[in-house]
Structures are given as C-alpha cells and as structure tokens.
Design an enzyme around this catalytic site. Structure first.
Site, PDB file in Angstrom:
ATOM      1  N   ASP A 159       0.808  -1.300  -0.021  1.00  0.00           N
ATOM      2  CA  ASP A 159       0.038  -0.183  -0.114  1.00  0.00           C
ATOM      3  C   ASP A 159       1.066   1.269  -0.066  1.00  0.00           C
ATOM      4  O   ASP A 159       2.183   1.211   0.334  1.00  0.00           O
ATOM      5  CB  ASP A 159      -0.753   0.028   1.248  1.00  0.00           C
ATOM      6  CG  ASP A 159      -1.869  -1.068   1.337  1.00  0.00           C
ATOM      7  OD1 ASP A 159      -2.053  -1.585   0.278  1.00  0.00           O
ATOM      8  OD2 ASP A 159      -2.430  -1.507   2.516  1.00  0.00           O
TER       9      ASP A 159
HETATM   10  N1  URA Z   1      -0.991  -5.945   4.203  1.00  0.00           N
HETATM   11  C1  URA Z   1      -1.620  -4.603   3.818  1.00  0.00           C
HETATM   12  O1  URA Z   1      -2.863  -4.597   4.415  1.00  0.00           O
HETATM   13  N2  URA Z   1      -0.871  -3.858   3.365  1.00  0.00           N
HETATM   14  C2  URA Z   1       0.213  -4.007   2.605  1.00  0.00           C
HETATM   15  O2  URA Z   1       0.849  -2.878   2.166  1.00  0.00           O
HETATM   16  C3  URA Z   1       1.016  -5.272   2.640  1.00  0.00           C
HETATM   17  C4  URA Z   1       0.140  -6.276   3.318  1.00  0.00           C
END
Ligand code: URA
Length: 252
Positions: free
Chosen positions: A103
């Site tokens: 993310d």
């Molecule tokens: N899980 C998440 O919620 N976000 C990420 O960036 C990676 C794993």
C-alpha cells in the site's frame, strides 16, 4: 554481443538511441572509450559506463527497495509518486516490475525484477512465500487478539479463515506478523477482524530476504541470488553486488 544491443538490453533506449550514444563518445567499456556501436563484447558481468555512470551488464536484474511511505506500486500512480520514480531511468526502461504490491503508506522491503518467472514463483499461492511485517496498532494488543490471528480470521473475499503463520507481540502496540498470502490490504484487514487497527505497517522480510539496516528509506540495492535467499530460513542479509551505479554509491 554488439555494444548497441547490449546497451538496449540494459535499458538505455532503442537500438538507434544506443547507437547514437556510442557514436557520441558517451560510452566506455572496461574503462576505455568505445565509439563503435558494433564492437563485440562478452556481455555477462561486463563493466561499462554511460556519461560517467558505472554499470554492470546483467541479463536479469533483481532489486530490493526500502519503500518509503507515500509511494504507489504502480507505473501510473493516481495520488502519490510512483516507486519507479526512485529508480534510475535505465532500470525502469528495461521493464522491472514490483514483486507484488505494498500500500502507499506501507514501508519496507519491496522486490523488483524484470524476471517474470521469478515474480510468478514468488507470488504464486501454491508457493506460500512467508512475508513478515512489523505492525504498529492503534490499541494495545491482548492475548485474545494474538490467538485470533493465529487461529484464523474470516475475511469477506475468502471462504476459509486466514491465519497468521506467526504472530509475536513485541511491544504493547506492536506485533511481528507473518503471512503467507498476498491479498489486497491483507494485514490491515486481518488486524481489523481481530478487533484492532493498523497505524503503521513495515515489511521486514520476504522468505529469507531481509532489508539490511544500512539501506535507508527510498534507497535500493541489487540482490544477488534472490532465489537462494528467498528459500533460506530466517531473514538474512541481502546479497549485494558491487556493480552499483554511481547514483547509489554509499547506499550499500
Ligand atoms: N497488507 C496490507 O494490509 N498492506 C500492505 O501493504 C501489505 C500487506
């Protein structure tokens, strides 16, 4: 391999653009200027420079980036700069892609490569490569939440409960969590399903590949033997090559 072809394979543009680079006297091979685009070289491991920037020929390239927050894992980002903006142009032009995605607000280890079959092997659900995160939570983590995460939480897009492969409370509001799947917002949704909330998320390792402490946020390095490191047990230090371009000196 002909010099112009070699440069093209390393992301320095079309064949015509690479030919022009060589003819303009901007390319040295093994420390010596070469202005013949058709000069032949043994490519693998060859040291060359373009406009003074040092490179080593690599048929395939594997990179580890310490992803900073506020960057999207997309070539066409919508709200934030792209992680690709953190790499030198030739690496982007030769087509490296992220191995899975983080993310925009997640930090830590992100692998990139132009080896499509490596990406497939790493992200295949059948291979179940473990990924370990440091999770900072809004509320104190209690024993029940740790047990719920280890036993499995129900997520709306998965018929089976999703369980953490490991879950260790390292501080009141900090967990070290290992998952083996790669779903959208997986960790954030698991933590929410356990009754807490993610405040910050940092990926520590993928399989046996861990980020070296010397690699600061936003910096990247080459990874040698990524397959070996991936399957080795426990997060080790990344193998780092010496052929780092000028712009990276001091990063590894
Ligand atoms: N899980 C998440 O919620 N976000 C990420 O960036 C990676 C794993």
């Amino acid at each position: 391999m002909e010099l112009e072809r070699l440069l093209r394979a390393q992301g320095f543009g079309s064949r015509a653009e690479c030919r022009a680079l060589v003819r303009a006297g901007r390319v040295c091979v093994g420390g010596t200027l070469c202005d013949d685009p058709l000069a032949q070289f043994e490519a693998e491991g060859l040291g060359f420079s373009v406009d003074g920037g040092e490179w080593t020929y690599r048929k395939l390239v594997y990179l580890a980036l310490n992803k900073p927050p506020g960057h999207e894992c997309s070539r066409h980002p919508v709200h934030h700069p792209s992680v690709y903006s953190l790499l030198p142009e030739p690496l982007v032009r030769r087509g490296v892609q992220t191995v899975g995605r983080l993310d925009q607000d997640t930090t830590g280890l992100l692998l990139l490569t132009d080896d499509g079959s490596f990406i497939h092997r790493c992200t295949s659900p059948r291979r179940s490569v473990p990924k370990t995160y440091r999770v900072t939570t809004r509320h104190a983590v209690d024993d029940r939440q740790v047990a719920v995460l280890l036993n499995g939480v129900q997520l709306h897009d998965n018929p089976q409960p999703v369980a953490a492969a490991a879950c260790l409370r390292v501080e009141q509001r900090c967990l070290q969590l290992t998952v083996t799947q790669g779903r959208y917002h997986l960790v954030k949704r698991m933590i929410a399903a356990a009754g807490n909330r993610v405040e910050a998320l940092h990926r520590l390792s993928i399989g046996g590949l861990g980020l070296p402490e010397s690699l600061s946020r936003g910096e990247w390095m080459y990874v040698d033997s990524p397959e070996e490191a991936l399957i080795s047990s426990g997060a080790g230090t990344l193998g780092c090559s010496t052929g780092v371009p000028d712009v990276l000196e001091g990063q590894s």
